[in-house]
Design a protein around this motif. Sequence first.
Motif, short mmCIF file in Angstrom:
data_model
loop_
_atom_site.label_atom_id
_atom_site.label_comp_id
_atom_site.label_asym_id
_atom_site.label_seq_id
_atom_site.Cartn_x
_atom_site.Cartn_y
_atom_site.Cartn_z
N LEU A 1 13.98 -32.04 -33.75
CA LEU A 1 15.16 -32.64 -33.13
C LEU A 1 15.16 -32.41 -31.62
CD1 LEU A 1 17.74 -34.19 -33.74
CD2 LEU A 1 18.90 -32.01 -34.01
N GLU A 2 14.74 -31.23 -31.20
CA GLU A 2 14.70 -30.92 -29.77
C GLU A 2 13.69 -31.82 -29.04
OE1 GLU A 2 13.56 -27.16 -26.97
OE2 GLU A 2 14.67 -26.75 -28.81
N GLU A 3 12.56 -32.08 -29.67
CA GLU A 3 11.55 -32.96 -29.07
C GLU A 3 12.08 -34.38 -28.92
OE1 GLU A 3 7.92 -32.72 -31.27
OE2 GLU A 3 7.74 -30.56 -30.97
N GLU A 4 12.84 -34.84 -29.92
CA GLU A 4 13.42 -36.18 -29.85
C GLU A 4 14.45 -36.26 -28.73
OE1 GLU A 4 14.95 -37.21 -33.68
OE2 GLU A 4 12.96 -37.30 -34.59
N GLU A 5 15.23 -35.22 -28.57
CA GLU A 5 16.23 -35.19 -27.50
C GLU A 5 15.55 -35.24 -26.13
OE1 GLU A 5 19.42 -32.03 -25.78
OE2 GLU A 5 19.40 -32.30 -27.95
N ILE A 6 14.47 -34.52 -25.97
CA ILE A 6 13.71 -34.55 -24.71
C ILE A 6 13.14 -35.94 -24.46
CG2 ILE A 6 11.63 -33.67 -23.57
CD1 ILE A 6 12.26 -30.94 -24.92
N ALA A 7 12.66 -36.58 -25.51
CA ALA A 7 12.11 -37.93 -25.39
C ALA A 7 13.20 -38.92 -24.98
CB ALA A 7 11.46 -38.36 -26.70
N VAL A 8 14.39 -38.79 -25.57
CA VAL A 8 15.51 -39.67 -25.22
C VAL A 8 15.91 -39.45 -23.76
CG1 VAL A 8 17.96 -40.12 -25.65
CG2 VAL A 8 16.37 -39.93 -27.57
N GLN A 9 15.96 -38.20 -23.32
CA GLN A 9 16.29 -37.90 -21.92
C GLN A 9 15.27 -38.52 -20.97
OE1 GLN A 9 16.65 -33.64 -21.79
NE2 GLN A 9 18.73 -33.66 -22.64
N HIS A 10 14.02 -38.48 -21.35
CA HIS A 10 12.96 -39.06 -20.53
C HIS A 10 13.14 -40.58 -20.43
CE1 HIS A 10 9.11 -39.50 -18.59
NE2 HIS A 10 8.76 -40.38 -19.51
N VAL A 11 13.44 -41.22 -21.55
CA VAL A 11 13.66 -42.67 -21.55
C VAL A 11 14.87 -43.02 -20.70
CG1 VAL A 11 14.31 -44.64 -23.00
CG2 VAL A 11 12.50 -43.08 -23.75
N SER A 13 16.11 -41.36 -18.22
CA SER A 13 15.73 -41.14 -16.81
C SER A 13 14.92 -42.31 -16.28
CB SER A 13 14.94 -39.84 -16.69
OG SER A 13 14.53 -39.63 -15.37
N SER A 14 14.01 -42.80 -17.08
CA SER A 14 13.20 -43.96 -16.68
C SER A 14 14.07 -45.20 -16.49
CB SER A 14 12.13 -44.25 -17.73
OG SER A 14 11.22 -43.19 -17.81
N ARG A 16 17.29 -45.21 -15.63
CA ARG A 16 18.06 -45.02 -14.40
C ARG A 16 17.20 -45.27 -13.16
NH1 ARG A 16 20.37 -40.81 -17.49
NH2 ARG A 16 18.90 -39.32 -16.64
N THR A 17 15.95 -44.82 -13.20
CA THR A 17 15.04 -45.05 -12.08
C THR A 17 14.82 -46.54 -11.88
OG1 THR A 17 13.94 -42.92 -12.40
CG2 THR A 17 12.70 -44.62 -11.21
N ARG A 18 14.59 -47.26 -12.97
CA ARG A 18 14.39 -48.71 -12.90
C ARG A 18 15.64 -49.40 -12.39
NH1 ARG A 18 12.02 -53.10 -11.67
NH2 ARG A 18 12.23 -54.80 -13.11
N GLN A 19 16.79 -48.99 -12.88
CA GLN A 19 18.06 -49.57 -12.45
C GLN A 19 18.27 -49.35 -10.94
OE1 GLN A 19 21.51 -47.87 -14.36
NE2 GLN A 19 22.68 -49.73 -14.12
N ASN A 20 17.98 -48.15 -10.46
CA ASN A 20 18.11 -47.85 -9.04
C ASN A 20 17.19 -48.72 -8.20
OD1 ASN A 20 20.04 -45.90 -9.47
ND2 ASN A 20 18.60 -44.20 -9.37
N SER A 21 16.01 -48.99 -8.71
CA SER A 21 15.03 -49.78 -7.94
C SER A 21 15.48 -51.24 -7.78
CB SER A 21 13.65 -49.72 -8.59
OG SER A 21 13.62 -50.47 -9.78
N GLU A 57 23.44 -34.69 1.13
CA GLU A 57 23.97 -35.21 -0.14
C GLU A 57 23.28 -36.52 -0.52
OE1 GLU A 57 28.19 -35.44 0.25
OE2 GLU A 57 28.42 -33.27 0.28
N ALA A 58 22.80 -37.26 0.47
CA ALA A 58 22.09 -38.51 0.18
C ALA A 58 20.82 -38.25 -0.61
CB ALA A 58 21.76 -39.23 1.48
N THR A 59 20.27 -37.05 -0.50
CA THR A 59 19.03 -36.75 -1.23
C THR A 59 19.29 -36.59 -2.73
OG1 THR A 59 19.18 -34.34 -0.93
CG2 THR A 59 18.05 -35.60 0.79
N TYR A 60 20.54 -36.55 -3.13
CA TYR A 60 20.89 -36.44 -4.54
C TYR A 60 21.20 -37.79 -5.18
CZ TYR A 60 21.19 -31.46 -3.62
OH TYR A 60 20.90 -30.18 -3.26
N VAL A 61 21.11 -38.86 -4.40
CA VAL A 61 21.44 -40.19 -4.90
C VAL A 61 20.41 -40.67 -5.92
CG1 VAL A 61 21.72 -42.62 -4.28
CG2 VAL A 61 22.81 -40.83 -2.90
N CYS A 62 19.15 -40.59 -5.54
CA CYS A 62 18.09 -41.01 -6.44
C CYS A 62 16.77 -40.39 -5.98
CB CYS A 62 17.97 -42.54 -6.50
SG CYS A 62 17.47 -43.31 -4.96
N ARG A 63 15.76 -40.53 -6.82
CA ARG A 63 14.45 -39.93 -6.51
C ARG A 63 13.87 -40.48 -5.22
NH1 ARG A 63 11.64 -40.30 -12.45
NH2 ARG A 63 13.18 -39.02 -13.49
#
Length: 102
Positions: A1-11, A13-14, A16-21, A57-63
């Motif tokens: 279950l923990e591995e699945e949660e990590i996988a979901v968090q990774h997805v 995050s990806s 959010r990164t795409r949305q920001n771009s 604070e701007a450095t916390y907006v996105c990667r």
Amino acid sequence: LEEEEIAVQHVLSSIRTRQNSLAPVSSLPSEVLAIVFKFAYEHASSRENLSLLGWIEATYVCRRWRQVALDHLSLWGHISLHASPAWIEVMLARSQSSPIFI
């Protein structure tokens, strides 16, 4: 279950990164974004009761914004005496060989 949660968090995050771009501001070249960050510092330093480190604070907006700030060493050479000794050390290390302004 923990591995699945990590996988979901990774997805997520990806996603959010795409949305920001896709945001219009993401089309700005890194050099222009760095100028905006520098302007934010200069604007903050010209006003009373405003943290001279507020631009960070701007450095916390996105990667990307964080990477742009880290890549532009001159941004880190503006040292505020209002910063803690630990933060001053970080800024000195990040400024590397750039001129220092206090």
